[in-house]
Design a protein around this motif. Structure first.
Motif, PDB file in Angstrom:
ATOM      1  N   SER A 108       0.835  -1.200   0.000  1.00 17.35           N
ATOM      2  CA  SER A 108       0.000   0.000   0.000  1.00 17.35           C
ATOM      3  C   SER A 108       0.872   1.253   0.000  1.00 17.35           C
ATOM      4  CB  SER A 108      -0.901   0.012   1.235  1.00 17.35           C
ATOM      5  OG  SER A 108      -0.122   0.194   2.402  1.00 17.35           O
ATOM      6  N   LEU A 110       0.880   3.596   2.177  1.00 16.71           N
ATOM      7  CA  LEU A 110       1.386   3.769   3.535  1.00 16.71           C
ATOM      8  C   LEU A 110       2.564   2.837   3.794  1.00 16.71           C
ATOM      9  CD1 LEU A 110       1.323   4.852   6.401  1.00 16.71           C
ATOM     10  CD2 LEU A 110      -0.512   3.214   6.922  1.00 16.71           C
ATOM     11  N   MET A 111       2.419   1.562   3.404  1.00 19.15           N
ATOM     12  CA  MET A 111       3.501   0.601   3.593  1.00 19.15           C
ATOM     13  C   MET A 111       4.751   1.035   2.826  1.00 19.15           C
ATOM     14  SD  MET A 111       4.145  -2.287   5.128  1.00 19.15           S
ATOM     15  CE  MET A 111       5.185  -3.746   5.048  1.00 19.15           C
ATOM     16  N   LEU A 114       6.453   3.706   4.839  1.00 24.01           N
ATOM     17  CA  LEU A 114       7.033   3.133   6.050  1.00 24.01           C
ATOM     18  C   LEU A 114       8.337   2.393   5.733  1.00 24.01           C
ATOM     19  CD1 LEU A 114       3.812   1.699   7.768  1.00 24.01           C
ATOM     20  CD2 LEU A 114       5.218   3.608   8.616  1.00 24.01           C
ATOM     21  N   VAL A 137       4.317  -0.473  13.983  1.00 28.74           N
ATOM     22  CA  VAL A 137       3.382  -0.078  12.927  1.00 28.74           C
ATOM     23  C   VAL A 137       3.718  -0.809  11.630  1.00 28.74           C
ATOM     24  CG1 VAL A 137       2.558   1.838  11.504  1.00 28.74           C
ATOM     25  CG2 VAL A 137       2.937   2.178  13.950  1.00 28.74           C
ATOM     26  N   LEU A 138       4.990  -0.906  11.326  1.00 28.71           N
ATOM     27  CA  LEU A 138       5.420  -1.557  10.093  1.00 28.71           C
ATOM     28  C   LEU A 138       5.031  -3.028  10.073  1.00 28.71           C
ATOM     29  CD1 LEU A 138       6.872  -1.277   7.420  1.00 28.71           C
ATOM     30  CD2 LEU A 138       9.053  -1.417   8.635  1.00 28.71           C
ATOM     31  N   ASP A 140       2.621  -4.427  11.821  1.00 31.71           N
ATOM     32  CA  ASP A 140       1.157  -4.504  11.731  1.00 31.71           C
ATOM     33  C   ASP A 140       0.696  -4.350  10.290  1.00 31.71           C
ATOM     34  OD1 ASP A 140       0.916  -4.869  14.438  1.00 31.71           O
ATOM     35  OD2 ASP A 140       0.420  -2.784  14.895  1.00 31.71           O
ATOM     36  N   GLN A 141       1.285  -3.397   9.583  1.00 29.40           N
ATOM     37  CA  GLN A 141       0.911  -3.183   8.182  1.00 29.40           C
ATOM     38  C   GLN A 141       1.324  -4.383   7.314  1.00 29.40           C
ATOM     39  OE1 GLN A 141      -0.787  -0.530   6.614  1.00 29.40           O
ATOM     40  NE2 GLN A 141      -1.297  -0.100   8.769  1.00 29.40           N
ATOM     41  N   SER A 143       1.564  -7.494   8.212  1.00 31.69           N
ATOM     42  CA  SER A 143       0.691  -8.637   8.471  1.00 31.69           C
ATOM     43  C   SER A 143      -0.652  -8.507   7.759  1.00 31.69           C
ATOM     44  CB  SER A 143       0.471  -8.807   9.970  1.00 31.69           C
ATOM     45  OG  SER A 143      -0.199  -7.687  10.512  1.00 31.69           O
ATOM     46  N   ASP A 144      -1.007  -7.275   7.369  1.00 31.49           N
ATOM     47  CA  ASP A 144      -2.276  -7.049   6.671  1.00 31.49           C
ATOM     48  C   ASP A 144      -2.137  -7.054   5.156  1.00 31.49           C
ATOM     49  OD1 ASP A 144      -3.783  -6.881   8.963  1.00 31.49           O
ATOM     50  OD2 ASP A 144      -3.597  -4.702   9.136  1.00 31.49           O
ATOM     51  N   CYS A 145      -0.926  -7.199   4.640  1.00 33.95           N
ATOM     52  CA  CYS A 145      -0.724  -7.196   3.186  1.00 33.95           C
ATOM     53  C   CYS A 145      -1.417  -8.406   2.552  1.00 33.95           C
ATOM     54  CB  CYS A 145       0.767  -7.232   2.846  1.00 33.95           C
ATOM     55  SG  CYS A 145       1.663  -5.706   3.172  1.00 33.95           S
TER      56      CYS A 145
END
Length: 262
Positions: A108, A110-111, A114, A137-138, A140-141, A143-145
């Motif tokens: 994303s 955002l990713m 980051l 935060v990184l 967490d992001q 793990s959602d990819c």
């Protein structure tokens, strides 16, 4: 301990931090050949694109895509000459990441930012301060990819591997399922079943992906789209453009110009 970013990663027995970032540009790094390491890795090209080869598949990471490589997986990274690669190295046990297979992940915006920021930090960054919060935060992001990308599974069966190598080396040749079946002395039904079992793809879809992967460096170096289509076995330019866009999200012309949706 101070770590230099120019050190060979193969020299590390463990990571200096549970999450470590690294970036490279074309003039200052030669990727090693086939290798494996004890940590997980996300390879991501912020410019250009890269490929990760394992014994089982070829993983193509165009812009906004990264390749996840689990610990212990033998692999080789190939990239374009202009690629700027940023990699994350993770102790998967510390972060509870249980991904045990290579895959292409969607990155994303955002990713993207980051990763860019994190890879500028010193390797011995302060885990208790704001850098440590950035790590959380990184992760967490990450793990959602979601999985999204161009993957070419590679068969383990020696006969099928020879067929795949022929199609990979001669993408403009129209190998028919009937001709290949006859060369193996099996029926088309048997070959189709074996191909599906070994790669998870149908014969025609596998050949289609192999041709598209062959097209990428030709487009990157500036070949005419019509010439690339012919070199990949497409007599119809419109068909080549449609299939290319279906698999990559952009047209061949957009890919050649570096135009990608965010």
């Amino acid at each position: 301990m101070n770590y230099s970013r120019t050190d060979r990663w193969a020299q590390f027995e463990s990571l200096p931090r549970p999450l470590t970032g690294h970036f490279s540009t074309p003039p200052n790094l030669v990727f090693p050949g086939r290798h494996r390491h004890a940590w997980g890795q996300l390879s991501y090209a912020t410019e250009g694109y890269l490929q990760v080869w394992t014994p089982d598949a070829r993983f193509i990471a165009l812009p906004q895509r990264g390749v996840w490589i689990p610990p212990g997986i033998l692999h080789r990274v190939r990239r374009t000459s202009n690629a700027v690669v940023r990699s994350l190295y993770l102790d998967t046990q510390v972060f509870g990441l249980q991904w045990d297979h290579c895959c292409v992940l969607s990155i994303s915006p955002l990713m993207h930012e980051l990763i860019r920021e994190f890879c500028t930090l010193p390797l011995d960054y302060d885990e208790s301060g704001r850098h440590g919060r950035l790590v959380q935060v990184l992760v967490d992001q990450l793990s959602d990819c979601s999985e999204a990308g161009l993957i070419l599974p590679w068969p383990s069966d020696p006969q099928l591997r020879r067929i795949c190598l022929r199609m990979q080396h001669h993408p403009s040749t129209e190998f028919s399922l009937e001709d290949l079946s006859a060369s193996l002395g099996v029926s088309t039904k048997t070959l189709t079943r074996r191909f599906q079992q070994e790669t998870g793809l149908g014969f025609r879809l596998w050949r289609q992906r192999a041709r598209l992967i062959h097209a990428l460096p030709l487009l990157e170096r500036g070949d005419r789209i019509t010439d690339v289509a012919l070199a990949c076995g497409y007599e119809s330019l419109s068909s080549f453009i449609a299939i290319f866009r279906e698999h990559t999200g952009v047209t061949p012309g957009e890919f050649a110009r570096g135009v990608f949706d965010t």
